[in-house]
Design an enzyme around this catalytic site. Structure first.
Site, PDB file in Angstrom:
ATOM      1  N   CYS A 100     -11.023   5.148 -14.477  1.00  0.00           N
ATOM      2  CA  CYS A 100     -11.370   4.583 -15.772  1.00  0.00           C
ATOM      3  C   CYS A 100     -12.580   3.676 -15.617  1.00  0.00           C
ATOM      4  CB  CYS A 100     -10.163   3.816 -16.290  1.00  0.00           C
ATOM      5  SG  CYS A 100     -10.286   3.539 -18.031  1.00  0.00           S
ATOM      6  N   GLU A 101     -13.727   4.306 -15.393  1.00  0.00           N
ATOM      7  CA  GLU A 101     -14.942   3.555 -15.094  1.00  0.00           C
ATOM      8  C   GLU A 101     -16.109   4.527 -15.168  1.00  0.00           C
ATOM      9  OE1 GLU A 101     -14.381   0.788 -12.035  1.00  0.00           O
ATOM     10  OE2 GLU A 101     -16.445   0.853 -11.345  1.00  0.00           O
ATOM     11  N   ARG A 112     -18.396   6.712  -1.787  1.00  0.00           N
ATOM     12  CA  ARG A 112     -19.701   6.636  -1.127  1.00  0.00           C
ATOM     13  C   ARG A 112     -20.892   6.812  -2.067  1.00  0.00           C
ATOM     14  NH1 ARG A 112     -21.458   9.434   2.433  1.00  0.00           N
ATOM     15  NH2 ARG A 112     -22.457   7.810   3.665  1.00  0.00           N
TER      16      ARG A 112
END
Ligand code: LLP
Length: 433
Positions: free
Chosen positions: A362-363, A331
């Site tokens: 992984c971001e 969200r």
């Protein structure tokens, strides 16, 4: 005073929810962990139901919007509380069916129901289908003919109301993928077409102007516009609108500064508008249908995580990293959603650190809160994110092949698992070589 009344601290200075020590819950069930408070969920259902009885003689039905948090146990609770159910997919419908939810109290929504989903709804005996567009209307009429059924339908209408909320969760305005607009004449035409069909029976109209709304005014305007439209349908087509469904959308408190209206007050005002406006236009007061989701379960849920790293980048920011993230709560990324964060194992410590809560995906965008306040934290602390009962579990994913957390429901101080934690085996169960 903590954000919600079901939260407290105990003698160990641990956060409690529904009387349970959250540090113990994290230890016993692992993290990340969704925790929900059944007593508060039931209480919220009753606020709506009681207000409908008090101000409108019970002439209507409160549906729980199951997209908010849909599991067998939750459908069971909604059933026991005498609620109806809003479903938007074959999957939600299937869940309701498996939970023995009374099908006649199910409303089937969605802007692109598939033929399979409509067949499923008709064969299960779903109470009402909320038709979105002319293509669906024709398909439904044909399916009913083929299956020897007649479907009770409502229409999803765009009343042209601009509710003040995030663009992505605003739906009542003309530029929306949902429903047909009154303004363009499309809504009138679709009802007219349906009134001439043999296998559908028009019982009502529906609108949903958006979500996380704090203001009563747009709901009042929507009710007025919809009642005026109902009067036109009666006068010009002889179509009687027996049900007016105003959707959901009532905001909850995510952070201290949020100031939601009381739902009791909301229903009082809407009931007045219904009575006055129906009288003014010379129509019978229709049944009121409402579809709260967030306001039933949002405040009743928290998520517990374990802190795995505290990375201080001098003069830039401190990242506190937890063992979940956008996979269990997308969200922040989607809506810039704000949350309140606490250290469950040091619940009353002063929040004197400005930190960014990062997830384990992984971001770099995988964060749960940017520049939020937290006490000094260390590796191994349990972090609680509050108000995560709505649209967290239901919007979770397996991004990075992360198994979904378990959901623990607390009733009268007793926890029980209502959704077990996914395993690696679950992750590959549909894969074929
Ligand atoms: N009825 C209809 C037709 C809806 O589309 C919705 C929500 C509701 C009822 C329930 O609305 P509520 O009372 O929960 O506001 N994923 C977003 C919210 C999307 C809302 C979609 N429709 C979020 O996480 O904020």
């Amino acid at each position: 005073m903590l954000l919600h009344k079901n939260l407290s601290t105990n003698e160990k200075n641990h956060l409690t929810i529904g009387g349970c020590d959250t540090v113990e819950l994290a230890k016993n069930y692992g993290t990340p962990l969704y925790v929900m408070d059944e007593n508060l969920i039931r209480e919220n259902c009753r606020v709506y139901k009681n207000a409908l009885d008090k101000y409108y003689g019970g002439n209507g039905l409160i549906l729980y919007a199951s997209k908010t948090f849909c599991t067998l146990a939750m459908c069971r609770i909604a059933k026991e509380e005498g609620m109806g159910l809003d479903v938007v997919s074959g999957g939600e419908l299937y869940t309701a069916f498996k939970a023995d939810f009374p099908m006649e109290k199910v409303y089937f929504h969605g802007n692109n129901k598939t033929e399979d989903e409509l067949r499923q709804a008709l064969s299960l005996g779903v109470g009402k289908i909320v038709v979105d567009n002319i293509f669906e209307l024709e398909l439904l009429n044909n399916l009913c003919r083929e299956m020897g059924k007649k479907a009770d339908i409502l229409f999803r209408i765009k009343p042209g109301i601009d509710a003040h909320t995030h663009d992505f969760i605003m739906t009542g305005q003309i530029d929306s993928k949902f429903g047909t607009a009154i303004e363009t004449g499309e809504a009138f035409e679709i009802v007219k077409t349906a009134s001439e069909m043999d296998y559908v029976n028009v019982v009502g109209i529906h609108c949903h102007i958006g979500s996380q709304i704090f203001d009563i005014a747009p709901f009042k305007s929507a009710a007025q516009v919809m009642l005026e439209f109902a009067a036109r349908l009666k006068n010009e087509l002889g179509v009687i609108i027996d049900e007016l469904n105003l959707g959901g959308g009532f905001g909850i408190r995510y952070v201290e500064s949020d100031d939601p209206v009381s739902y009791d007050e909301y229903i009082r005002i809407v009931s007045e508008v219904f009575k006055e406006t129906s009288h003014k236009f010379g129509i019978n007061t229709p049944k009121v249908i409402m579809e709260p989701g967030r306001s039933i379960v949002g405040a009743a849920g928290i998520t517990l995580y374990k802190i795995g790293a505290v990375k201080k980048i001098p003069d830039i920011r401190t990242y506190v990293t937890v063992d979940g993230g956008m996979a269990d709560n997308p969200r922040y990324i989607l809506y810039d959603a704000e949350y309140e964060f606490m250290l469950a194992n040091n619940a009353s410590a002063a929040k004197d650190q400005r930190v960014t809560i990062a997830g384990k995906c992984c971001e770099s965008g995988d964060i749960l809160g940017k520049d939020v306040l937290l006490p000094e934290s260390k590796v191994g602390d349990i972090m609680a994110v509050l108000s995560t009962g709505a649209y967290n579990y239901s919007m979770s994913s397996n991004y990075n092949r992360i198994p979904r957390p378990a959901v623990v429901m607390i009733k009268d101080g007793e926890p029980r698992v209502i959704v077990r934690r996914e395993t690696y085996e679950d992750l590959i169960k549909n894969d074929l070589l």
